[in-house]
Write a protein that holds these residues in place. Structure first.
Motif, short mmCIF file in Angstrom:
data_model
loop_
_atom_site.label_atom_id
_atom_site.label_comp_id
_atom_site.label_asym_id
_atom_site.label_seq_id
_atom_site.Cartn_x
_atom_site.Cartn_y
_atom_site.Cartn_z
N GLY A 11 -10.16 -1.30 4.78
CA GLY A 11 -8.73 -0.58 4.40
C GLY A 11 -8.13 0.10 5.80
N GLY A 13 -7.00 3.09 5.89
CA GLY A 13 -7.28 4.50 6.03
C GLY A 13 -6.05 5.26 6.25
N THR A 14 -4.88 4.96 5.61
CA THR A 14 -3.66 5.89 6.25
C THR A 14 -3.67 6.94 5.95
OG1 THR A 14 -2.57 4.99 3.97
CG2 THR A 14 -2.23 3.71 6.10
N ARG A 15 -4.50 7.72 5.06
CA ARG A 15 -4.59 9.26 4.46
C ARG A 15 -5.05 9.98 5.76
NH1 ARG A 15 -6.75 8.37 -1.25
NH2 ARG A 15 -7.45 6.67 -0.26
N LYS A 25 -11.97 4.49 9.01
CA LYS A 25 -12.16 5.56 8.20
C LYS A 25 -13.74 5.82 8.03
CE LYS A 25 -11.15 4.65 3.59
NZ LYS A 25 -10.03 4.89 2.58
N GLN A 102 -12.06 -9.75 6.52
CA GLN A 102 -11.28 -10.03 5.44
C GLN A 102 -9.68 -10.41 6.21
OE1 GLN A 102 -10.06 -6.55 3.12
NE2 GLN A 102 -9.08 -7.94 1.45
N GLY A 107 -6.35 -6.30 -1.06
CA GLY A 107 -7.02 -5.41 -2.00
C GLY A 107 -8.53 -5.47 -2.15
P1 UTP Z 1 -8.70 2.56 -0.35
O1 UTP Z 1 -7.31 2.07 -0.68
O2 UTP Z 1 -9.30 3.92 -0.85
O3 UTP Z 1 -8.82 2.35 1.24
O4 UTP Z 1 -9.85 1.42 -0.93
P2 UTP Z 1 -7.57 2.51 2.25
O5 UTP Z 1 -6.44 1.50 1.83
O6 UTP Z 1 -8.34 2.24 3.55
O7 UTP Z 1 -7.10 3.93 2.22
P3 UTP Z 1 -5.61 4.75 2.21
O8 UTP Z 1 -5.11 4.69 1.10
O9 UTP Z 1 -4.97 3.68 3.28
O10 UTP Z 1 -5.77 5.89 3.16
C1 UTP Z 1 -11.07 1.54 -1.19
C2 UTP Z 1 -11.94 0.73 -0.25
O11 UTP Z 1 -11.79 -0.58 -0.38
C3 UTP Z 1 -11.75 -0.91 0.99
C4 UTP Z 1 -11.09 -0.09 2.00
O12 UTP Z 1 -11.87 0.02 3.16
C5 UTP Z 1 -12.06 1.20 1.24
O13 UTP Z 1 -13.42 1.33 1.61
N1 UTP Z 1 -10.71 -2.07 1.18
C6 UTP Z 1 -9.37 -1.86 0.35
C7 UTP Z 1 -10.78 -3.10 1.73
O14 UTP Z 1 -11.86 -3.65 2.39
N2 UTP Z 1 -9.78 -4.18 1.61
C8 UTP Z 1 -8.51 -4.03 1.09
O15 UTP Z 1 -7.87 -4.99 0.93
C9 UTP Z 1 -8.74 -2.89 0.33
#
Ligand code: UTP
Length: 277
Positions: A11, A13-15, A25, A102, A107
């Motif tokens: 992910g 981790g944009t927040r 993150k 990935q 998602g």
């Molecule tokens: P989140 O939606 O909470 O993570 O996904 P994010 O997208 O990193 O957070 P924001 O909203 O931008 O801050 C939950 C988990 O799933 C993983 C993320 O790394 C996190 O551990 N994830 C999510 C993936 O590995 N791949 C994806 O396509 C989506």
């Protein structure tokens, strides 16, 4: 016994931007250990010694963390600082680490599917490191509690917790029959429902044990909420075809994917773990 644990860490981790611009993150530290370190400790406590990471950018920081740093080791060897490395050495001595990218950010379900070849045809744990789960000293970790349940029931198990109505639309929510106070049989699941349409106040958190048929179900899963391939949708199919249990775990969960949850976790771990060492 389940030996593999998958952690999707791709992910953005944009927040947490700009902190997460160049580091994942999952490498953000809660007091003195990165989130992913807590995840691997939890997996090890459950006997899951083989870690599989589905990575995106910044994977080197994670791979470097779970590797020997000869320079650092040599520098502090024989000094009082050496004890600071005891925890990480335990993980390096007892665990293996595998990585795959990935290739597109489609998602959580898509990320889990990307880990298929690292897992093979066996049940496995999934830990989302940004959900930090802490249990009382001497108590089993959340993943260990789930692994014990798996031994008994031999089916997919998802961790749940009660969430106030105003927050429920941020989670996957289950529709389930109660088996006992802590255990439910899942009938259906909805990803991020509007509060008034949520089938219960029982939200799915970032701990799963999945049987390997999940991979075929994920391959057949069409993009759902947010245009992403939702793990929830595949587990829902599993529940319809067979048995999926939802487990209200013992312990505390902190949503370290949000700044508020991260700060709360930091304060809790500082007062209750770090200061008591
Ligand atoms: P989140 O939606 O909470 O993570 O996904 P994010 O997208 O990193 O957070 P924001 O909203 O931008 O801050 C939950 C988990 O799933 C993983 C993320 O790394 C996190 O551990 N994830 C999510 C993936 O590995 N791949 C994806 O396509 C989506």
């Amino acid at each position: 016994m389940i030996s593999k644990c998958l952690s999707p860490v791709a992910g953005y981790g944009t927040r947490f931007l700009p902190a997460t611009k160049s580091i994942p993150k999952e490498m953000l530290p809660v007091v003195d250990k990165p989130l992913i370190h807590y995840a691997v400790e939890e997996a090890l406590d459950a006997g899951m010694v083989n870690n599989a990471f589905v990575t995106g950018r910044g994977k080197h920081a994670i791979a470097d963390h779970f590797d020997i740093s000869y320079e650092l080791e040599t520098e502090i060897s024989g000094t009082g600082k050496e004890e600071k490395l005891i925890d990480i050495r335990k993980l390096l001595d007892n665990c293996t680490f595998a990585y795959t990218p990935q290739k597109e950010m489609k998602g959580l379900g898509h990320a889990v599917l990307a880990g298929k070849n690292m897992i093979g045809d066996q049940a496995f744990g999934v830990i989302l490191a940004d959900d930090l789960c802490i249990t009382e000293p001497g108590e089993d970790s959340v993943m260990k509690q789930m692994a014990d349940l798996y031994e008994e029931h031999q089916c997919s198990i998802i961790a749940i917790e009660e969430v106030p109505k105003e927050n429920i639309s941020s989670y996957g929510v289950i529709d389930a029959e109660m088996i006992n106070d802590n255990l439910f049989r899942v009938n259906d699941m909805v990803e991020k429902p509007p509060a008034d349409e949520a089938p219960s106040n029982l939200a799915v958190i970032g701990r799963y044990i999945l049987t390997p048929d999940i991979f075929d179900l994920l391959s057949d899963t069409k993009p759902g909420a947010g245009g992403e391939i939702q793990l929830t949708d595949a587990i829902k199919e599993q529940a319809k075809n067979g048995k999926v249990l939802a487990y209200k775990f013992k312990g505390r969960r902190f949503d370290c994917g949000s700044v508020e949850g991260f700060v709360e976790a930091t304060n809790y771990c500082y007062e209750n773990i770090f200061k008591k060492r």
